[in-house]
Design an enzyme around this catalytic site. Structure first.
Site, PDB file in Angstrom:
ATOM      1  N   SER A 198       0.840  -1.196   0.000  1.00  0.00           N
ATOM      2  CA  SER A 198       0.000   0.000   0.000  1.00  0.00           C
ATOM      3  C   SER A 198       0.870   1.238   0.000  1.00  0.00           C
ATOM      4  O   SER A 198       2.015   1.215   0.482  1.00  0.00           O
ATOM      5  CB  SER A 198      -0.902   0.009   1.236  1.00  0.00           C
ATOM      6  OG  SER A 198      -1.554   1.256   1.396  1.00  0.00           O
ATOM      7  N   TYR A 258      -2.569  -0.372  10.526  1.00  0.00           N
ATOM      8  CA  TYR A 258      -2.518  -0.752   9.118  1.00  0.00           C
ATOM      9  C   TYR A 258      -1.209  -0.292   8.482  1.00  0.00           C
ATOM     10  O   TYR A 258      -0.528  -1.065   7.792  1.00  0.00           O
ATOM     11  CB  TYR A 258      -3.712  -0.142   8.387  1.00  0.00           C
ATOM     12  CG  TYR A 258      -3.806  -0.487   6.921  1.00  0.00           C
ATOM     13  CD1 TYR A 258      -4.236  -1.737   6.503  1.00  0.00           C
ATOM     14  CD2 TYR A 258      -3.469   0.456   5.948  1.00  0.00           C
ATOM     15  CE1 TYR A 258      -4.335  -2.049   5.152  1.00  0.00           C
ATOM     16  CE2 TYR A 258      -3.563   0.157   4.595  1.00  0.00           C
ATOM     17  CZ  TYR A 258      -3.992  -1.102   4.205  1.00  0.00           C
ATOM     18  OH  TYR A 258      -4.092  -1.398   2.865  1.00  0.00           O
TER      19      TYR A 258
END
Length: 702
Positions: A579, A592
């Protein structure tokens, strides 16, 4: 002529009178219908094997006169899936005229080109080598089939006598000869010499049958095959046990599967020394009966008899000489032992080529075995794609059936080596191979994708499969996984329910991938989830869940996958879907973002460690893939919207506007990023990150 419906014991009667009525006066439609029924039963004919035809009266487009036309399965087709586009339609008068210019057996290959001058329907499929075999028999409907039961008789030492006695002289016999124009003339002569017969047996090859209508032809074929099958059944074990009886006993089912899964990647690597191969495994009862028998050592080296069997299974199988319960934990030790077996097979194949080649023979092809038999366990096959290797397996089972029947009623006779070579290296066959379309970039490769039922994972699977790869999907949601795999063809995709935090489920997935396809080449870690909370709201449970799925999951999938890649010794690719958050700090994202950063750095570490084995590890960093992505379901979207002070509905345009290119990112964009890394153009690139985010300056790696 009305024929009452019958019951058959060894073939399936599937004729539908209502369907026949619906096709009334459409002889070509009835031909296709009959063909599809016959091809649906592998006891009647193998995939791609045999031909069917019918003859009709049509109006010539130039003379406007009525003329006889033959419609016959074209080159390379399959009667089970035959459509009108797979037929060749030719003028009968012109086909018969070819007899006037035929120069003899040594020139018969030149006749194939002349078939094109006989074409009636300009949309025809290319005519096959068997075209004149149908043309020179005067019947309206003809079947040329490869039933195991008939070939067992045709490939037996006393086949001609058995044929004559079993069918009371109603089936003529034509000795083995390679298909072609001359064989067609011999069929014509056999019919003229035996008026009133209902079929012809081709020695070592197959069966010709016919009828005045599609239905009569269908019934005639079924009756003869059923009678041959019953005759074999009556003789199994009559003179001696089938295949001489058991020499060894199979491992239990669960143990067989475990052993096969463990060995498949090793075999795949060895079988791919010339070109990468896709694998298939079966422990079908018919296979086990043969490979466990006393006659295995006698019959396996003989090879097959029917040309269709031989072309797909090679001159003979490789029989493994390792115990079925051998310890396979040390793959390198096992590989070292098998190296010798494979090298001996390659030397045998080279000698076979050298001993039988002609001055104009094509160059020697891949010398590795297609069929590999492991007594006590099962049969592996390896070829260029899943369909071809699965069909090769089916064909060898056909060959086993033939050997079983021939040995029960007489003695099995294989194709002579020179005849086998002349078929395998036939210039017409070589020309067919040269016409094959260019392989796609990922042909012969297998991709395992975690999170494969999700938006990004499924998009990756679709992209890689469109570029030629077989895909093995894993997902924790069984319903979603089943739905995802159904979107691909039977020979393209398989899958397994996997919890990426469970070693057992991961191991089972790799075992299934190895059984289904032979191993793995590309591993895509796409499984994940997202939790967006400020630190004071991030619980220990949140933290553990994110790191277990994203970090531990990637580690365990990669760890188990590396063992498969090493066993194959073919290199490979690991692509991790991380990501933008792995590189860019943002609000309300401590759990995250930390997991994604760990995931990315793990990729660097593995790239450094595995590069010497040609295993490349790279990263694709998406950002804000909303449409179709499962992580945006539930609280994640709301959390991100709150962090940026916008509504959930405004998120797509918000993310697009903050990128340099002002673009919305799709799941297909991420899939394209993965393909760039594994498609071949970056084969010397590892440890890299590709950002697919529309351009976020803060995420620039350098």
């Amino acid at each position: 002529m009305e024929i009452l419906e019958k019951t058959f014991q060894h073939v399936n009667y599937r004729w539908d009178k209502a369907k026949e009525a619906a096709l009334k006066n459409d002889e070509v439609g009835l031909l296709i219908y009959r063909s599809n029924l016959l091809g649906s039963d592998l006891r009647i004919t193998n995939y791609g094997g045999g031909n069917t035809s019918c003859k009709t009266i049509e109006k010539d487009p130039l003379t406007k006169k009525e003329t006889e036309i033959m419609w016959v399965k074209g080159s390379g087709g399959d009667i089970g899936t035959l459509t009108k586009s797979g037929l060749a339609a030719l003028y009968m008068e012109r086909l018969h005229s070819l007899k006037n210019i035929y120069r003899g057996l040594q020139y018969e290959d030149e006749m194939v080109e002349l078939f094109n001058h006989c074409i009636y329907d300009l949309n025809s499929k290319a005519p096959s080598i068997d075209t004149p075999l149908h043309a020179f028999l005067p019947f309206k409907h003809i079947d040329h089939l490869h039933p195991d039961a008939a070939i067992a008789i045709a490939a037996s030492k006393n086949g001609e006598q058995i044929t004559r006695e079993l069918f009371s002289g109603q089936i003529a016999w034509v000795p083995w000869q390679r298909p072609g124009f001359d064989l067609a003339l011999k069929l014509e002569k056999a019919l003229n010499d035996n008026p009133g017969i209902r079929g012809i047996m081709l020695g070592g090859h197959g069966l010709f049958t016919w009828g005045d209508t599609a239905y009569e032809c269908y019934i005639n074929s079924l009756e003869i095959i059923d009678k041959a099958s019953e005759y074999l059944l009556e003789n199994y074990g009559k003179k001696r046990p089938v295949f001489g009886g058991n020499k060894i006993t199979s491992l239990p089912k669960e143990k067989r599967v475990k052993q096969a899964a463990a060995l498949a990647p090793v075999l795949r690597g060895l079988a791919s020394s010339h070109a990468r191969m896709i694998g298939h495994f079966t422990d079908d009862e018919r296979v086990l009966e043969f490979i466990n028998s006393k006659d295995l050592d006698k019959l396996a080296p003989l090879g097959t008899s029917c040309p269709d069997h031989f072309l797909r299974t090679k001159i003979k199988p490789l029989v493994l000489n390792i115990p079925s319960d051998a310890d396979l934990s040390d793959k390198q030790k096992i590989k070292a032992g098998l190296d010798k077996d494979f090298e001996e097979y390659r030397k045998y194949y080279q000698k076979y080529y050298d001993d039988h080649k002609h001055s104009n023979s094509p160059a020697v092809r891949d010398p590795n075995p297609v069929i590999i038999l492991w007594p006590g366990v099962g049969m592996f096959s390896f070829s260029k794609d899943k369909q071809t290797t699965r069909v090769a397996s089916e064909f060898y089972i056909n060959a086993i059936n033939v050997m079983k029947g021939a040995e029960a009623i007489s003695e099995y006779v294989a194709l002579p080596l020179q005849e086998a070579f002349d078929i395998e290296y036939w210039l017409l066959e070589e020309a067919k191979l040269q016409r094959m379309p260019k392989e796609k970039p990922l042909s012969r490769k297998i991709a395992l994708i975690t999170g494969g039922a999700g938006g990004i994972g499924l998009a990756i699977a679709k992209k890689l499969s469109s570029e030629g790869a077989c895909v093995f999907l894993t997902d924790i949601n069984e319903t979603s996984l089943q739905h995802a795999t159904k979107q691909f063809g039977r020979d393209i995709a398989s899958g397994s329910v996997v919890d990426v935090t469970s070693t057992e489920s991961i191991q089972l997935a790799y075992e299934k991938a190895s059984l289904d396809f032979g191993g793995v080449d590309i591993i895509v870690n796409c499984a994940g989830l997202a939790i967006s909370k400020p630190i004071e709201q991030t619980t220990e449970k949140d933290w553990d869940l994110l790191n277990d799925v994203i970090v531990k999951g990637q580690f365990m999938i990669s760890k188990e996958g590396v063992e498969v890649l090493r066993a194959q010794n073919l290199g490979g690719d690991i692509v991790n879907i991380a990501s933008k958050n792995a590189l860019v700090a943002g609000p309300n994202n401590v759990g995250y973002g930390t997991a994604k950063a760990a995931q990315t750095h793990m990729s660097r570490l593995l790239a450094a460690e595995l590069g010497k084995e040609k295993i490349r590890v790279n990263v694709v960093n998406p950002d804000a893939v909303i449409e179709g992505s499962k992580i945006w379901e539930g609280e994640w979207a709301a959390g991100r919207a709150k962090a940026y002070g916008v509504t959930v509905e405004e998120l797509p345009s918000f993310y697009a506007k903050r990128t340099i290119m002002n673009e919305i990112i799709t799941t297909e964009d991420i899939a394209n990023g993965v393909f760039v890394l594994v498609g071949g153009h970056l084969s010397k690139s590892t440890g890299n990150i590709i950002n697919v985010d529309g351009g976020v300056a803060a995420a620039f790696v350098r």
